[in-house]
Motif scaffolding. Sequence first.
Motif, PDB file in Angstrom:
ATOM      1  N   ALA A  44       0.775  -1.081   0.016  1.00 23.57           N
ATOM      2  CA  ALA A  44      -0.052   0.168   0.049  1.00 23.57           C
ATOM      3  C   ALA A  44       0.773   1.149   0.125  1.00 23.57           C
ATOM      4  O   ALA A  44       0.404   2.355  -0.473  1.00 23.57           O
ATOM      5  N   ASP A  45       2.053   1.195   0.590  1.00 21.03           N
ATOM      6  CA  ASP A  45       2.996   2.353   0.556  1.00 21.03           C
ATOM      7  C   ASP A  45       3.840   2.527  -0.873  1.00 21.03           C
ATOM      8  O   ASP A  45       4.558   3.381  -1.069  1.00 21.03           O
ATOM      9  N   ARG A  79      15.213  -7.576  -4.504  1.00 22.24           N
ATOM     10  CA  ARG A  79      15.417  -6.205  -4.765  1.00 22.24           C
ATOM     11  C   ARG A  79      14.132  -5.519  -4.312  1.00 22.24           C
ATOM     12  O   ARG A  79      12.868  -5.810  -4.607  1.00 22.24           O
ATOM     13  N   SER A  80      14.038  -4.407  -3.433  1.00 22.99           N
ATOM     14  CA  SER A  80      13.235  -3.543  -2.976  1.00 22.99           C
ATOM     15  C   SER A  80      13.319  -2.143  -3.430  1.00 22.99           C
ATOM     16  O   SER A  80      14.481  -1.567  -3.417  1.00 22.99           O
ATOM     17  N   ARG A  81      12.271  -1.357  -3.575  1.00 28.50           N
ATOM     18  CA  ARG A  81      12.402  -0.009  -3.997  1.00 28.50           C
ATOM     19  C   ARG A  81      11.127   0.585  -3.785  1.00 28.50           C
ATOM     20  O   ARG A  81      10.197   0.201  -4.217  1.00 28.50           O
ATOM     21  N   LEU A  82      11.181   1.818  -3.055  1.00 28.68           N
ATOM     22  CA  LEU A  82      10.309   2.756  -2.838  1.00 28.68           C
ATOM     23  C   LEU A  82      10.036   3.682  -3.724  1.00 28.68           C
ATOM     24  O   LEU A  82      11.191   4.298  -4.324  1.00 28.68           O
ATOM     25  N   PRO A  83       9.159   4.449  -4.076  1.00 28.47           N
ATOM     26  CA  PRO A  83       9.132   5.447  -5.143  1.00 28.47           C
ATOM     27  C   PRO A  83       9.954   6.535  -4.822  1.00 28.47           C
ATOM     28  O   PRO A  83      10.124   7.149  -3.768  1.00 28.47           O
ATOM     29  N   ALA A 223      -5.827  -7.257  -2.681  1.00 29.79           N
ATOM     30  CA  ALA A 223      -4.652  -6.154  -2.247  1.00 29.79           C
ATOM     31  C   ALA A 223      -3.534  -6.926  -1.585  1.00 29.79           C
ATOM     32  O   ALA A 223      -2.237  -6.280  -1.605  1.00 29.79           O
ATOM     33  N   ASP A 224      -3.910  -7.701  -0.739  1.00 27.39           N
ATOM     34  CA  ASP A 224      -3.023  -8.387   0.346  1.00 27.39           C
ATOM     35  C   ASP A 224      -2.202  -9.572  -0.094  1.00 27.39           C
ATOM     36  O   ASP A 224      -1.483  -9.867   0.728  1.00 27.39           O
TER      37      ASP A 224
END
Length: 239
Positions: A44-45, A79-83, A223-224
């Motif tokens: 959701a973030d 691999r992780s990425r926030l906007p 969504a989960d």
Amino acid sequence: MKAEQAEQPPSFDRPGIGLGTGIVPRGALAIELGLPSHERDRDADGLRTEQLSGDVTLRTGLFEHWEVQFAGSPWQHQRSRLPGMASTRTRGGGDARLALKWAPPTGRESDRWALLASATVARGDAAFSEGRQYALAGSYEHDLSDRWTGALYASHSRGDGERSTVWSPSVSLALTPRLSAFVEAGVTKARGEPRQTVAGAGLTWMWTDRVQLDASFDAGLDADSPDMQAGVGISAYFE
């Protein structure tokens, strides 16, 4: 999956959510490899996570109707990425698992079932370890016709203060003597977490009488759930 036929190796446990009902005879060995598995998710973030993993399962018979399994995931890459931010990468190994499988005769060739009790040893790197876990899973298969088979799989696991339950119905179709397809759905409910629901399909192809190639995918239906889980693999049987 289809019923075992004479002079054929037992059914492999991959691919898909469920569990095959075949047992490897004593003195024989089955090796099942994921090459690799891929999971993609966005929360959701807006955090986007992609993970590649390679897994291996070794199966060998103990005595009639029983087999032991050793499984692990030697390498994981996440691999992780926030906007608006740079991506982060993590590499490491996953946990190891020891399991005991029992598949007694049912008295009917069209019906088969198996139970799998397992213990997971938390030997993986912190980013890829779920801690010590104990699980009991079961699978029931029924041949609807010479080509169609229905199956129901369920499992319950607990450990490190966590517990979860999985249900998965599936239907498989023998397209040719060597090529089969299946569709499946899966529901996972972990304590204190939202329910996750996925659905997907896959193919298995007997490249030779003792080597199987597979490909499968599952898509999240809410969504989960993970957005996408997919993988390819190879399994081989040795006497």
